[in-house]
Design a protein around this motif. Sequence first.
Motif, PDB file in Angstrom:
ATOM      1  N   GLU A  64      -4.467  68.261 -42.502  1.00 46.42           N
ATOM      2  CA  GLU A  64      -4.529  68.807 -41.159  1.00 46.42           C
ATOM      3  C   GLU A  64      -5.557  68.356 -40.264  1.00 46.42           C
ATOM      4  OE1 GLU A  64      -4.939  73.253 -41.981  1.00 46.42           O
ATOM      5  OE2 GLU A  64      -2.778  73.372 -41.527  1.00 46.42           O
ATOM      6  N   VAL A  75      -9.206  68.374 -26.152  1.00 43.68           N
ATOM      7  CA  VAL A  75      -8.557  68.413 -27.468  1.00 43.68           C
ATOM      8  C   VAL A  75      -7.315  69.202 -27.043  1.00 43.68           C
ATOM      9  CG1 VAL A  75      -8.901  70.069 -29.519  1.00 43.68           C
ATOM     10  CG2 VAL A  75     -10.997  69.363 -28.033  1.00 43.68           C
ATOM     11  N   ASN A  76      -6.520  68.635 -27.966  1.00 45.48           N
ATOM     12  CA  ASN A  76      -4.821  68.581 -28.126  1.00 45.48           C
ATOM     13  C   ASN A  76      -4.588  69.849 -28.749  1.00 45.48           C
ATOM     14  OD1 ASN A  76      -5.438  66.542 -26.471  1.00 45.48           O
ATOM     15  ND2 ASN A  76      -3.406  65.471 -27.257  1.00 45.48           N
ATOM     16  N   ASP A  77      -4.531  69.720 -30.215  1.00 45.96           N
ATOM     17  CA  ASP A  77      -3.817  70.674 -30.995  1.00 45.96           C
ATOM     18  C   ASP A  77      -4.397  70.378 -32.587  1.00 45.96           C
ATOM     19  OD1 ASP A  77      -2.180  72.571 -31.668  1.00 45.96           O
ATOM     20  OD2 ASP A  77      -0.291  71.680 -31.074  1.00 45.96           O
ATOM     21  N   ILE A  78      -4.040  71.162 -33.324  1.00 46.33           N
ATOM     22  CA  ILE A  78      -4.258  71.314 -34.854  1.00 46.33           C
ATOM     23  C   ILE A  78      -2.605  70.807 -35.410  1.00 46.33           C
ATOM     24  CG2 ILE A  78      -4.759  72.270 -36.834  1.00 46.33           C
ATOM     25  CD1 ILE A  78      -6.599  73.978 -35.198  1.00 46.33           C
ATOM     26  N   VAL A  79      -2.574  69.737 -35.955  1.00 46.95           N
ATOM     27  CA  VAL A  79      -1.483  69.006 -36.571  1.00 46.95           C
ATOM     28  C   VAL A  79      -1.659  68.982 -38.192  1.00 46.95           C
ATOM     29  CG1 VAL A  79      -0.702  68.185 -34.441  1.00 46.95           C
ATOM     30  CG2 VAL A  79      -1.824  66.827 -36.241  1.00 46.95           C
ATOM     31  N   SER A  80      -0.298  69.114 -38.741  1.00 43.15           N
ATOM     32  CA  SER A  80      -0.315  69.011 -40.145  1.00 43.15           C
ATOM     33  C   SER A  80       0.701  67.476 -40.386  1.00 43.15           C
ATOM     34  CB  SER A  80       0.253  69.914 -40.969  1.00 43.15           C
ATOM     35  OG  SER A  80       0.409  69.743 -42.204  1.00 43.15           O
ATOM     36  N   GLY A 115      -7.450  61.660 -34.051  1.00 40.23           N
ATOM     37  CA  GLY A 115      -7.437  62.884 -35.023  1.00 40.23           C
ATOM     38  C   GLY A 115      -8.717  62.927 -35.931  1.00 40.23           C
ATOM     39  N   ILE A 170      -7.369  67.829 -36.290  1.00 36.88           N
ATOM     40  CA  ILE A 170      -7.514  68.175 -34.822  1.00 36.88           C
ATOM     41  C   ILE A 170      -7.397  67.086 -34.123  1.00 36.88           C
ATOM     42  CG2 ILE A 170     -10.027  68.008 -34.705  1.00 36.88           C
ATOM     43  CD1 ILE A 170      -9.623  70.782 -32.950  1.00 36.88           C
ATOM     44  N   THR A 171      -6.479  66.974 -32.962  1.00 35.49           N
ATOM     45  CA  THR A 171      -6.154  65.897 -32.357  1.00 35.49           C
ATOM     46  C   THR A 171      -6.766  66.023 -30.872  1.00 35.49           C
ATOM     47  OG1 THR A 171      -3.983  66.880 -31.202  1.00 35.49           O
ATOM     48  CG2 THR A 171      -3.826  65.519 -33.472  1.00 35.49           C
ATOM     49  N   PHE A 172      -7.277  64.793 -30.309  1.00 33.80           N
ATOM     50  CA  PHE A 172      -7.745  64.886 -29.048  1.00 33.80           C
ATOM     51  C   PHE A 172      -7.668  63.862 -28.312  1.00 33.80           C
ATOM     52  CE2 PHE A 172     -10.694  64.058 -32.700  1.00 33.80           C
ATOM     53  CZ  PHE A 172     -11.204  62.780 -32.350  1.00 33.80           C
TER      54      PHE A 172
END
Length: 146
Positions: A4, A91-96, A16, A6-8
């Motif tokens: 996981e 900050v964009n999103d949390i991705v897996s 990330g 966090i993307t930005f």
Amino acid sequence: MPYELITFQVSGQLFGIDIMAVREIRAWSPVTRLPHVPKYVAGVVNLRGAVLPVLDLSVRLGWDAMEATPRNPIIVAEHEGQSRGLIVHGVNDIVSIDEDTIQQPDAAAQDGISHFLKGVAPMEEDMVMVLDLQKLMMDEEMDIAA
């Protein structure tokens, strides 16, 4: 195995970091500049009574300094007991992602930032550059600010 992130965004690029290293995302607050620190150290802020060095991630990666505004969040990340604030554009999103999809970057193709990367991973139509916090935070000169 899922990983996981966090993307930005920094300078129009997607990055990330491991979500487990993120302590918080805070709104912009003005930094106090310090003398005799590397150019990528924007300054320090008060984080609940502790002095937090804040890095201009754009400068740390070798690009132009960003003109930080109240719209720029600060990602507070921790690695091996050391906390640093990272100024990002957004900050964009949390991705897996699957850890097996992370590939070693082509050193020539990454504008000199490959030293700071764990690798690059495909994410839908984009590519996310996964930062290596150990390399990003390592600098004896920066310890002056801590």
